[in-house]
Motif scaffolding. Structure first.
Motif, short mmCIF file in Angstrom:
data_model
loop_
_atom_site.label_atom_id
_atom_site.label_comp_id
_atom_site.label_asym_id
_atom_site.label_seq_id
_atom_site.Cartn_x
_atom_site.Cartn_y
_atom_site.Cartn_z
N ILE A 237 -8.81 13.07 13.45
CA ILE A 237 -7.86 12.41 12.57
C ILE A 237 -7.03 13.41 11.77
N TYR A 238 -7.37 14.70 11.84
CA TYR A 238 -6.82 15.66 10.89
C TYR A 238 -5.44 16.18 11.29
N PRO A 239 -4.52 16.33 10.33
CA PRO A 239 -3.17 16.83 10.62
C PRO A 239 -3.16 18.30 11.02
N PRO A 240 -2.00 18.83 11.45
CA PRO A 240 -1.96 20.13 12.12
C PRO A 240 -2.28 21.35 11.25
N VAL A 241 -1.91 21.35 9.98
CA VAL A 241 -2.25 22.52 9.15
C VAL A 241 -3.76 22.58 8.95
N ALA A 242 -4.41 21.42 8.83
CA ALA A 242 -5.87 21.41 8.78
C ALA A 242 -6.44 21.97 10.08
N GLU A 243 -5.86 21.56 11.21
CA GLU A 243 -6.35 22.07 12.49
C GLU A 243 -6.12 23.58 12.60
N GLY A 244 -5.04 24.07 12.06
CA GLY A 244 -4.82 25.51 12.04
C GLY A 244 -5.88 26.24 11.23
N TRP A 245 -6.30 25.65 10.13
CA TRP A 245 -7.38 26.24 9.33
C TRP A 245 -8.68 26.26 10.13
N PHE A 246 -8.99 25.17 10.81
CA PHE A 246 -10.22 25.12 11.60
C PHE A 246 -10.21 26.22 12.67
N VAL B 93 -1.96 19.09 5.73
CA VAL B 93 -3.41 19.28 5.69
C VAL B 93 -4.10 17.93 5.67
N LYS B 94 -3.66 17.09 4.76
CA LYS B 94 -4.17 15.73 4.63
C LYS B 94 -3.07 14.93 3.95
N LEU B 95 -2.92 13.68 4.24
CA LEU B 95 -1.75 12.95 3.80
C LEU B 95 -1.71 12.71 2.30
N LEU B 96 -2.86 12.72 1.63
CA LEU B 96 -2.92 12.39 0.20
C LEU B 96 -2.03 13.25 -0.68
N PRO B 97 -1.86 14.57 -0.42
CA PRO B 97 -0.95 15.34 -1.27
C PRO B 97 0.47 14.82 -1.32
N GLY B 98 0.85 13.94 -0.38
CA GLY B 98 2.16 13.32 -0.46
C GLY B 98 2.37 12.55 -1.76
N LEU C 131 12.87 18.24 -0.60
CA LEU C 131 12.43 17.38 0.51
C LEU C 131 12.70 18.00 1.88
N LEU C 132 13.85 18.62 2.06
CA LEU C 132 14.18 19.16 3.38
C LEU C 132 13.20 20.25 3.82
N PRO C 133 12.85 21.22 2.97
CA PRO C 133 11.84 22.19 3.39
C PRO C 133 10.48 21.55 3.66
N ALA C 134 10.13 20.51 2.87
CA ALA C 134 8.85 19.83 3.09
C ALA C 134 8.83 19.18 4.47
N VAL C 135 9.89 18.46 4.79
CA VAL C 135 9.95 17.80 6.09
C VAL C 135 9.97 18.83 7.21
N ALA C 136 10.71 19.94 7.01
CA ALA C 136 10.79 20.97 8.05
C ALA C 136 9.42 21.57 8.34
N VAL C 137 8.64 21.84 7.31
CA VAL C 137 7.30 22.40 7.51
C VAL C 137 6.41 21.41 8.26
N ILE C 138 6.47 20.14 7.89
CA ILE C 138 5.65 19.13 8.56
C ILE C 138 6.02 19.02 10.04
N VAL C 139 7.33 18.98 10.31
CA VAL C 139 7.79 18.86 11.71
C VAL C 139 7.37 20.08 12.51
N LEU C 140 7.57 21.27 11.96
CA LEU C 140 7.21 22.49 12.68
C LEU C 140 5.71 22.59 12.91
N ALA C 141 4.92 22.10 11.94
CA ALA C 141 3.47 22.14 12.11
C ALA C 141 3.01 21.19 13.22
N TYR C 142 3.65 20.02 13.30
CA TYR C 142 3.26 19.04 14.31
C TYR C 142 3.79 19.37 15.70
N LEU C 143 4.90 20.08 15.78
CA LEU C 143 5.61 20.24 17.04
C LEU C 143 4.75 20.73 18.19
N PRO C 144 4.00 21.84 18.04
CA PRO C 144 3.21 22.30 19.20
C PRO C 144 2.14 21.30 19.63
#
Length: 495
Positions: A189-198, A293-298, A317-330
């Motif tokens: 269930i974990y988002p991509p930055v969390a997966e990067g940490w793992f 990392v987890k959706l709650l910080p939103g 907002l634009l840098p926030a969205v850019a980081v989320i998109v880039l993290a999910y992309l791969p």
């Protein structure tokens, strides 16, 4: 303007040799060293007792499988925590900063003493890291999939002599064996930055170290959050004693270190975004990473946008969205829509979907079950609008605390580590009464582990109702004692 005080603020006294209207030397307003020594010694003694109690809690205080002793140990730890905070008020700032940092490190280290005691989430983290290291997307298969059988290590998939799994940490799989990974038949269930940490923790882990690297990572994140809080408080010349609200909070060594919940990484990124930088692009990028990392910080984002013009808001907002998109992309390239993992099923399992409502305890006291969910969403959105229009742009953590705390109060989750972000925001803001939210989650989680599921609605309403009462009372007392401005959120009393 009235004099403002706080729970952790040392009383102001005129420095010797000064008269009203003169400039006091640096460090004035704190107790002289000779007068602060007894208080310093008392705080050191209370911290030693707190470390000992937390260590004992983890060693003999119970587990999720045998939780009957946990409430007593938790109560003792929180009582010592409160006593240490009160005593810290009389400690000079420089000594207090050292005590905050040293106490935070000591408490974090206690979490390394034993295997996870009250949650098995960390085992999924370790599995996801190992899966990625093998070149497979963590969203591709559930842990019990035959395609991943070659990755099954004995400490995660213990072999049993019979069909019965040994203890609470072991879960039967559909194949008839046992695993320590929760929900082994569903995707992560974990988002991509969390997966990067793992993946990073797995890559740095020596062979055979099992759960210890994840706990060590949690200790590092908890200590780094203390450091980030001290830095943020120093940037605005605020009282460094507030960082103790995070560093010494008893849920931190348990949830962030012993159980190694990934929420702590999101907390650190949120603190850095709101407290350690004022640059909008950097703030937005850090918030985006926290959400990934987890959706709650939103829920902290509205605080960062308080009273911003549309152009200023876009710079966050634009840098926030850019980081989320880039993290999910791969991961999207590798797994497509599978990156959502078990999230829809989790929401239904936890009782947040229509037709299976088991949350929103406070609203369900006055509303039909079917209306509780929509009412909670409407109430949180109303708080978001209030923060955006009337929040303090110079205190983004204040609006973030109001939105995050309100959302948790109304949704009443049973996982207390969701409120780790509240603890850190309390340390930034100073409104200590919001610590009632993690306490409510802890009471509900422990009560459920002790078999209170049949009375879960009553326990939810009692725990979160008490938390709401404490928060409202604290706000009223603060307003009457400290005063507040008319056009902004009422700030905490501060020196």
């Amino acid at each position: 303007m009235g004099i403002r005080t706080s729970l952790l603020a040392a009383p102001r006294r005129a420095a010797a040799g000064t008269t009203p209207g003169t400039t006091r030397p640096s460090g004035a307003g704190t107790a002289p060293p000779s007068r602060g020594r007894p208080a310093t010694a008392l705080v050191a003694l209370l911290l030693t007792a707190l470390v000992a109690v937390v260590a004992a809690t983890l060693a003999v205080g119970g587990t999720e499988g045998r939780p009957d002793r946990l409430p007593y140990w938790y109560a003792a730890a929180w009582a010592l925590f409160a006593a240490a905070l009160l005593a810290l008020r009389k400690v000079p700032r420089r000594a207090a900063t050292v005590l905050v940092a040293a106490g935070g490190v000591a408490l974090a280290l206690t979490g390394l003493a034993t295997a996870p005691r009250t949650s098995n989430d960390m085992y999924r983290y370790a599995w996801d890291g190992a899966v990625q290291a093998s070149g497979v997307s963590p969203y591709a298969y559930p842990p019990n999939a035959p395609e991943l059988e070659r990755l099954r290590e004995p400490w995660l998939f213990p072999r049993q002599a019979d069909a019965h799994c040994a203890d609470w940490t072991q879960i039967p799989t559909t194949a008839g064996d046992c695993t320590r990974i929760n929900r082994p038949s569903v995707h992560t269930i974990y988002p991509p930055v969390a997966e990067g940490w793992f993946l990073a923790v797995h890559a740095l882990s020596p062979p055979g170290t099992r759960y210890k690297p994840m706990q060590a990572g949690g200790a590092l994140l908890a200590a780094a959050t203390t450091g980030a809080l001290l830095l943020a408080l120093r940037r605005r010349d605020a009282d460094p004693r507030r960082a103790a609200l995070w560093a010494w909070c008893p849920i931190v060594p348990v949830a962030a270190v012993n159980d190694a919940h990934i929420d702590t990484l999101g907390v650190l990124l949120t603190v850095l975004a709101l407290g350690a930088t004022a640059r909008p692009v950097r703030r937005g990028a850090l918030l985006g990473a926290a959400v990934a990392v987890k959706l709650l910080p939103g829920l902290a984002v509205p605080g960062a946008l308080a009273r911003r013009t549309p152009r200023e808001a876009l710079r966050v907002l634009l840098p926030a969205v850019a980081v989320i998109v880039l993290a999910y992309l791969p991961y999207v390239v590798a797994s497509g829509g599978g990156v959502l993992g078990y999230l829809p099923g989790y929401l239904q399992e936890e009782g947040y979907e229509p037709g299976s409502v088991r949350r929103f305890a406070l609203l369900r006291l006055v509303l039909p079950d079917g209306a509780a969910g929509p009412a909670a969403i409407a109430a949180v959105l109303a708080v978001v609008v209030y923060v955006l229009r009337r929040g303090d742009r110079n205190r983004p953590w204040s609006g973030a605390l109001l939105v995050t705390g309100t959302a948790l109060l109304l949704t009443s989750p049973s996982y207390y580590w969701y409120a780790l972000s509240v603890v850190a925001l309390v340390a930034l803001d100073g409104r200590w009464e919001w610590l009632a939210v993690p306490l409510a989650g802890l009471a509900l989680y422990t009560g459920n582990a002790m078999g209170a599921g049949a009375h879960g609605n009553v326990l939810q309403a009692t725990a979160y109702g008490a938390a709401a009462l404490i928060i409202v009372t604290g706000a009223v007392v603060r307003r009457n004692t400290c005063g507040s401005t008319v056009d902004t959120l009422p700030p905490p009393c501060r020196t």
